[in-house]
Design a protein around this motif. Structure first.
Motif, PDB file in Angstrom:
ATOM      1  N   PHE A   1       0.835  -1.196   0.000  1.00 13.94           N
ATOM      2  CA  PHE A   1       0.000   0.000   0.000  1.00 13.94           C
ATOM      3  C   PHE A   1       0.872   1.249   0.000  1.00 13.94           C
ATOM      4  N   THR A   2       0.422   2.277  -0.727  1.00 11.69           N
ATOM      5  CA  THR A   2       1.032   3.598  -0.633  1.00 11.69           C
ATOM      6  C   THR A   2      -0.031   4.650  -0.918  1.00 11.69           C
ATOM      7  N   ASP A   3       0.148   5.822  -0.346  1.00 10.30           N
ATOM      8  CA  ASP A   3      -0.735   6.933  -0.692  1.00 10.30           C
ATOM      9  C   ASP A   3       0.068   8.143  -1.162  1.00 10.30           C
ATOM     10  N   ARG A   4       1.335   7.870  -1.554  1.00  9.66           N
ATOM     11  CA  ARG A   4       2.195   8.934  -2.066  1.00  9.66           C
ATOM     12  C   ARG A   4       2.718   8.532  -3.433  1.00  9.66           C
ATOM     13  N   LEU A   5       2.278   9.236  -4.449  1.00 11.43           N
ATOM     14  CA  LEU A   5       2.696   8.968  -5.821  1.00 11.43           C
ATOM     15  C   LEU A   5       3.266  10.243  -6.440  1.00 11.43           C
ATOM     16  N   PRO A   6       4.211  10.118  -7.381  1.00  6.51           N
ATOM     17  CA  PRO A   6       4.786  11.296  -8.031  1.00  6.51           C
ATOM     18  C   PRO A   6       3.899  11.825  -9.160  1.00  6.51           C
ATOM     19  N   LEU A   7       2.619  11.957  -8.855  1.00  5.85           N
ATOM     20  CA  LEU A   7       1.637  12.449  -9.814  1.00  5.85           C
ATOM     21  C   LEU A   7       1.102  13.786  -9.308  1.00  5.85           C
ATOM     22  N   PRO A   8       0.587  14.637 -10.193  1.00 10.41           N
ATOM     23  CA  PRO A   8       0.231  16.008  -9.788  1.00 10.41           C
ATOM     24  C   PRO A   8      -1.141  16.135  -9.146  1.00 10.41           C
ATOM     25  N   PHE A   9      -1.534  15.120  -8.374  1.00  7.65           N
ATOM     26  CA  PHE A   9      -2.800  15.170  -7.639  1.00  7.65           C
ATOM     27  C   PHE A   9      -2.717  14.179  -6.483  1.00  7.65           C
ATOM     28  N   PRO A  10      -3.475  14.406  -5.425  1.00  6.55           N
ATOM     29  CA  PRO A  10      -3.471  13.472  -4.294  1.00  6.55           C
ATOM     30  C   PRO A  10      -4.300  12.225  -4.616  1.00  6.55           C
ATOM     31  N   VAL A  11      -3.965  11.124  -3.962  1.00  9.08           N
ATOM     32  CA  VAL A  11      -4.735   9.890  -4.109  1.00  9.08           C
ATOM     33  C   VAL A  11      -5.126   9.379  -2.734  1.00  9.08           C
ATOM     34  N   ALA A  12      -6.232   8.637  -2.696  1.00  5.71           N
ATOM     35  CA  ALA A  12      -6.653   8.035  -1.436  1.00  5.71           C
ATOM     36  C   ALA A  12      -5.779   6.848  -1.075  1.00  5.71           C
ATOM     37  N   GLY A  13      -5.214   6.216  -2.083  1.00  2.00           N
ATOM     38  CA  GLY A  13      -4.354   5.066  -1.859  1.00  2.00           C
ATOM     39  C   GLY A  13      -4.040   4.381  -3.178  1.00  2.00           C
ATOM     40  N   ALA A  14      -3.040   3.501  -3.155  1.00  4.63           N
ATOM     41  CA  ALA A  14      -2.642   2.775  -4.366  1.00  4.63           C
ATOM     42  C   ALA A  14      -2.077   1.420  -3.974  1.00  4.63           C
ATOM     43  N   VAL A  15      -2.271   0.434  -4.858  1.00  2.00           N
ATOM     44  CA  VAL A  15      -1.642  -0.878  -4.724  1.00  2.00           C
ATOM     45  C   VAL A  15      -0.368  -0.861  -5.564  1.00  2.00           C
ATOM     46  N   LYS A  16       0.741  -1.214  -4.930  1.00  2.72           N
ATOM     47  CA  LYS A  16       2.033  -1.237  -5.609  1.00  2.72           C
ATOM     48  C   LYS A  16       2.425  -2.675  -5.924  1.00  2.72           C
ATOM     49  N   TYR A  17       2.665  -2.937  -7.221  1.00  2.00           N
ATOM     50  CA  TYR A  17       3.135  -4.239  -7.687  1.00  2.00           C
ATOM     51  C   TYR A  17       4.627  -4.127  -7.997  1.00  2.00           C
ATOM     52  N   PRO A  18       5.485  -4.851  -7.294  1.00  2.00           N
ATOM     53  CA  PRO A  18       6.926  -4.752  -7.574  1.00  2.00           C
ATOM     54  C   PRO A  18       7.331  -5.530  -8.824  1.00  2.00           C
ATOM     55  N   ARG A  19       8.429  -5.135  -9.420  1.00  3.55           N
ATOM     56  CA  ARG A  19       9.109  -5.845 -10.516  1.00  3.55           C
ATOM     57  C   ARG A  19       8.185  -6.189 -11.682  1.00  3.55           C
ATOM     58  N   GLN A  20       7.444  -5.216 -12.137  1.00  2.00           N
ATOM     59  CA  GLN A  20       6.706  -5.344 -13.386  1.00  2.00           C
ATOM     60  C   GLN A  20       7.584  -4.749 -14.494  1.00  2.00           C
ATOM     61  N   ALA A  21       7.050  -4.478 -15.695  1.00  2.00           N
ATOM     62  CA  ALA A  21       7.941  -4.052 -16.776  1.00  2.00           C
ATOM     63  C   ALA A  21       7.217  -3.248 -17.839  1.00  2.00           C
ATOM     64  N   GLN A  22       8.026  -2.570 -18.659  1.00  2.00           N
ATOM     65  CA  GLN A  22       7.535  -1.854 -19.832  1.00  2.00           C
ATOM     66  C   GLN A  22       8.581  -2.016 -20.929  1.00  2.00           C
ATOM     67  N   PHE A  23       8.175  -1.807 -22.200  1.00  2.00           N
ATOM     68  CA  PHE A  23       9.106  -1.982 -23.307  1.00  2.00           C
ATOM     69  C   PHE A  23       8.603  -1.272 -24.549  1.00  2.00           C
TER      70      PHE A  23
END
Length: 432
Positions: A145-167
């Motif tokens: 769980f986290t409620d601090r994201l580097p996005l320009p708006f507040p959030v109530a909460g977020a689920v963080k999934y480790p070690r995912q990917a993009q390409f």
């Protein structure tokens, strides 16, 4: 409005079919799912060919935001409630296996593969996030769980999934396709038993995989009732911050974020195909407000097949079509779902057991609330007077003023202003 990925992609260079041929497995559709099926069959030594109507990767695949993740929104609590813990666990393990397969393949492919943490956030409902975390804990997945994201708006909460990917999806696809048995500009116009008719020859196969985004065979499977299509939009910004991860709103009309090189990709503006929505205007308004020094470098749109229950249809096409298989309904998560499709279908066509097949079977119940919505849209648009009718099942087409296309609100077919087919399930152009 070409996507970012199209700017840096080589030509594939495959020839067209020019004779009648026979093979063990025919794959129809050269997007990510079809090419991955071809690759896995090639690796197994199974005779196959892939037929693509245009060029590989230049249908829906080119418009992805290219997140490789088991994070598919707040899905796991819903899966446990609908199907039970066992099937929810199979869904999670299938997507984890898909991520691992990409990770292994990308060790030898130059495709800008990067491990990133993936987040699904809620703007205003912390309880939703906490319930999803409890579901993931029940399934044995180490989310946080986290409620601090580097996005320009507040959030109530977020689920963080480790070690995912993009390409970079097209770099990956074109590299993977080298040496595969692929025919481009070879459109399948008809299936007669196990023979596919094209304008340049016939392909007779023992088994057939249809991987054409929306299935092209309308007589079987009821996919025109089991799915609808959804459009979403992307802008890529220069001089915008690095958000150091992948982010998606749990709300269907929310926004997503990821970086590629020096660009920030923002997705959103969603709506059912043929309906109205925020489109690029919503994203540009957001960017002006929150990233006033940024400039737009690219913009594009994509289209996704949405199923009745949030799970793709992967497996036997229908009870009445032996040796015919399908991969469709990826619900905006096409990268991992394509790999899951390839893993399942390549086992099935070789008559092997697959541990995930049951969870994705297209023969599961269709008694879901979305079925009534899809049926209502079809009835309303069939009865709507209009000079422009979709050749798929005759629904009234709607003019899309932002993309200058004719769109079908029933099943999602799209056409240029001159009537040329852009997106299926329709298989031909407008006649008037």
């Amino acid at each position: 409005m070409d996507s970012l990925w199209e700017q840096k992609s080589p030509d594939s260079g495959f020839e067209s079919l020019d004779q009648d041929i026979k093979t063990d497995v025919l794959i129809i559709g050269g997007g990510m799912a079809g090419v991955l099926c071809a690759y896995m069959l090639h690796q197994s030594g199974t005779p196959y060919v892939l037929a693509e109507a245009e060029t590989i990767g230049h249908g829906i695949t080119k418009n992805t935001t290219a997140k490789i993740t088991s994070q598919h929104g707040l899905i796991y609590g819903k899966l446990i409630r609908k199907f039970g813990t066992d099937k929810a666990e199979k869904y999670l393990k299938a997507n984890d296996a898909a991520l691992k397969k990409y990770r292994d393949l990308c060790q030898t492919i130059d495709c800008d593969f990067e491990e990133k943490e993936a987040y699904v956030y809620s703007l205003d409902d912390r309880q939703k996030i906490e319930k999803e975390l409890a579901a993931l804990e029940q399934l044995g997945f180490d989310a946080q769980f986290t409620d601090r994201l580097p996005l320009p708006f507040p959030v109530a909460g977020a689920v963080k999934y480790p070690r995912q990917a993009q390409f970079h999806p097209l770099k990956f696809l074109f590299s993977l396709s080298k040496g595969l048995h692929i025919y481009e500009h070879t459109k399948v116009t008809e299936l007669i038993g196990r023979t596919a008719v094209t304008s340049r020859g016939r392909i007779t196969a023992k088994k057939i995989i249809i991987a054409t985004h929306f299935p092209i065979l309308n007589k079987h499977g009821g996919y025109f009732l089991k799915m609808y299509q959804h459009r979403s939009y992307v802008i890529a910004l220069e001089n915008a911050p690095n958000v150091h991860g992948m982010y998606v709103d749990e709300a269907q009309n929310g926004m997503s974020f990821r970086n590629f090189e020096n660009l920030l990709l923002i997705g959103g503006g969603d709506h059912r195909t043929g309906k109205q929505g925020g489109n690029w205007q919503e994203l540009r308004t957001f960017a002006r407000q929150h990233y006033p020094n940024a400039s737009e470098k690219y913009c594009w749109a994509t289209q996704d097949c949405m199923t009745l229950d949030g799970v793709p249809y992967i497996g036997a096409y229908s009870a009445g079509t032996p040796d015919l298989y399908v991969a469709t309904g990826f619900n905006k998560w096409g990268m991992t779902s394509s790999m899951v499709s390839a893993m399942i279908l390549c086992d099935l066509v070789q008559e092997k057991q697959n541990p995930y097949a049951e969870a994705f079977s297209p023969s599961r119940t269709i008694l879901r609330p979305q079925l009534a919505v899809n049926a209502w849209e079809a009835v309303v648009n069939l009865l709507t007077p209009s000079a422009k009718r979709c050749p798929h099942l005759g629904c009234a087409l709607k003019w899309n003023p932002y993309e200058h296309t004719w769109d079908c609100p029933c099943h999602g077919s799209r056409f240029t202003k001159n009537g040329r087919l852009i997106d299926n399930p329709a298989t031909g152009d407008l006649t008037k």
